[in-house]
Design an enzyme around this catalytic site. Structure first.
Site, PDB file in Angstrom:
ATOM      1  N   HIS A 197     -35.904 -22.815  10.456  1.00 47.54           N
ATOM      2  CA  HIS A 197     -34.948 -22.699  11.564  1.00 47.54           C
ATOM      3  C   HIS A 197     -34.529 -24.093  12.044  1.00 47.54           C
ATOM      4  CE1 HIS A 197     -33.100 -21.357  15.306  1.00 47.54           C
ATOM      5  NE2 HIS A 197     -33.933 -22.118  15.990  1.00 47.54           N
ATOM      6  N   ASP A 214     -35.383 -14.278  22.408  1.00 48.44           N
ATOM      7  CA  ASP A 214     -34.949 -15.393  23.250  1.00 48.44           C
ATOM      8  C   ASP A 214     -33.418 -15.462  23.194  1.00 48.44           C
ATOM      9  OD1 ASP A 214     -34.751 -17.767  24.669  1.00 48.44           O
ATOM     10  OD2 ASP A 214     -35.187 -19.028  22.935  1.00 48.44           O
ATOM     11  N   ARG A 265     -24.898 -20.020  22.787  1.00 42.86           N
ATOM     12  CA  ARG A 265     -24.776 -21.231  21.959  1.00 42.86           C
ATOM     13  C   ARG A 265     -23.737 -22.215  22.474  1.00 42.86           C
ATOM     14  NH1 ARG A 265     -29.593 -20.931  19.752  1.00 42.86           N
ATOM     15  NH2 ARG A 265     -29.854 -19.109  18.380  1.00 42.86           N
ATOM     16  N   GLU A 268     -27.675 -19.174  12.630  1.00 43.89           N
ATOM     17  CA  GLU A 268     -28.031 -19.486  11.244  1.00 43.89           C
ATOM     18  C   GLU A 268     -27.406 -18.492  10.269  1.00 43.89           C
ATOM     19  OE1 GLU A 268     -32.384 -20.532  10.466  1.00 43.89           O
ATOM     20  OE2 GLU A 268     -32.375 -19.733  12.488  1.00 43.89           O
TER      21      GLU A 268
HETATM   22 CA    CA Z   1     -36.126 -19.961  21.108  1.00 45.53          CA
END
Ligand code: CA
Length: 411
Positions: free
Chosen positions: A123, A222, A226, A356
């Site tokens: 990640h 979570d 962005r 992602e």
């Molecule tokens: Ca996080």
């Protein structure tokens, strides 16, 4: 260490616990808080098949906190007693069961402090590459589990609707920021870990003892905005892009239940540094837990799987996060929550957030309805699932963590 409670042959008198696909066989015994419709009181329960066992009535423990703060040996003993209760039917035992579908599930405990880590190198590399193509990982990444302090007040139980946040964002790179609703709301597939016994202020937790300070794990989403994050995150890390909501599942699977699925972390490349002594937890403290993200838009009949990964691919383990967190003498307390960071693996199908999975929105995902998604739309439901399987062990699950995105409030 495994014991008789992990024996895959065990069968409970609660018949739904013996069905093949259940997340909650008698080998699991996750804790959750629930409200009994008969007296309206909050009680500690254990999930067993489709039922909830009233642990408060059976064992006199009023809250999950009362179990969390117990030393490891007492938690192991309590697990044996609950297991025994569910293996041998006594007169009146059925009276302590409530159908899960009829129980009002409550948050596991009042979360004290919440810290979120960034422990998946896959990640961190994927995201780092998007923002800093020539310098994806900061120099500290392989030396310590990077984290930030999150907000406990906005942690909500699975099923709670999540309102699209407003914040400062930069629409036009040449112009000033505007205050508006986020158009890049994302999920992050994570594992949450609730802390057991804490440490006194000023006294770090030795690496080899860190695991005994973990109480259990739950699915954690979570939620992340962005566009707000891109503008705010330097130099001190994420802030309002995260603190509008974090969802957790109601069932906390104990570290004891996870014992058959404990494994060695993936070996680090020879060129990577070995952990410093205060983070050297012994090397067998990763967990093989399959984690999935499913999405259902308002127009879809059923959910579609977006990703599947495994928690064993994390660069840092939960015990290392605990050892690091306390290494400066910061006191951790029972009921504190740590998030693992987005669980992503080496493959595209392992990517645990849309940032992602869609390459920052440049490769939209197509849904069966013909809709596409770069980021989440209002009405989208995100469902996290997790389970553990290993040779010689009964499969156990973490249940689900759900949340629907709802429209921002009118300005
Ligand atoms: Ca996080």
């Amino acid at each position: 260490m495994t014991d008789q409670t992990h024996d895959p042959a065990l069968q409970s008198w609660v018949e739904s616990a013996n069905e093949a696909g259940t997340d909650f066989p008698v080998q699991n015994l996750p804790y959750g808080m629930f409200r009994d419709s008969r007296d309206g009181l909050a009680r500690l329960g254990v999930a067993i098949g489709t039922q909830v066992l009233d642990v408060t009535a059976a064992f006199g423990l009023k809250s999950m906190k009362a179990v969390m703060e117990k030393p490891k040996a007492e938690r192991v003993d309590l697990r044996r007693r609950i297991s025994g209760f569910l293996l041998t039917r006594e007169r009146g035992s059925e009276g302590l069961l409530t159908p899960m579908a009829a129980a009002e599930l409550l948050p596991p405990c009042e979360i004290g402090d919440y810290s979120d880590f960034y422990a998946s190198i896959h990640h961190a590399t994927n995201v780092g590459t998007m923002f800093r193509p020539d310098n994806p990982l900061m120099p500290n990444y392989k030396w310590l589990p990077v984290g930030y302090h999150g907000r406990a007040s906005s942690i909500v139980l699975s099923g709670t609707r999540v309102r699209r946040p407003r914040g400062q964002l930069v629409d036009n790179p040449a112009g000033p920021p505007v205050y508006g609703e986020s158009r890049r709301v994302d999920y992050e597939l994570e594992l949450g870990a609730l802390l057991g016994p804490g440490n006194a202020m000023g006294e770090p937790i030795p690496a080899e003892q860190a695991a005994s300070h973990l109480f259990g794990v739950c699915l954690l989403n979570d939620w992340s905005a962005r566009d707000i994050q891109t503008w705010e995150y330097q130099p001190l890390g994420p802030f309002l892009s995260k603190s509008f909501a974090t969802s957790i599942a109601p069932w906390v699977v104990t570290m004891e239940a996870l014992e058959p699925f404990r494994c060695a972390p993936e070996p680090r490349p020879a060129s990577d540094p070995q952990p410093l002594p205060h983070l050297a937890t012994g090397g067998h403290d990763a967990y093989s837990i399959t984690l999935e993200v499913w999405l259902r838009s308002a127009r879809m009949a059923g959910p579609m799987r977006l990703s599947r990964g495994n928690f064993s691919t994390m660069y840092w383990t939960l015990a290392q996060m605990v050892a690091h967190h306390a290494s400066n003498g910061c006191p951790l307390r029972p009921g504190d929550l740590i998030g693992s960071g987005t669980v992503s693996g080496p493959l595209k199908e392992n990517r645990g957030c849309l940032l992602e999975a869609t390459c920052r929105g440049t490769e939209p995902i197509e849904l069966p309805t013909g809709e596409t998604r770069r980021f989440l739309e209002d009405g989208d439901e995100v469902i996290l699932r997790g389970w553990c399987e290993a040779a010689g062990a009964r499969r156990i699950g973490l249940g689900e963590c759900r949340g629907v995105v709802e429209a921002a409030l009118a300005p």
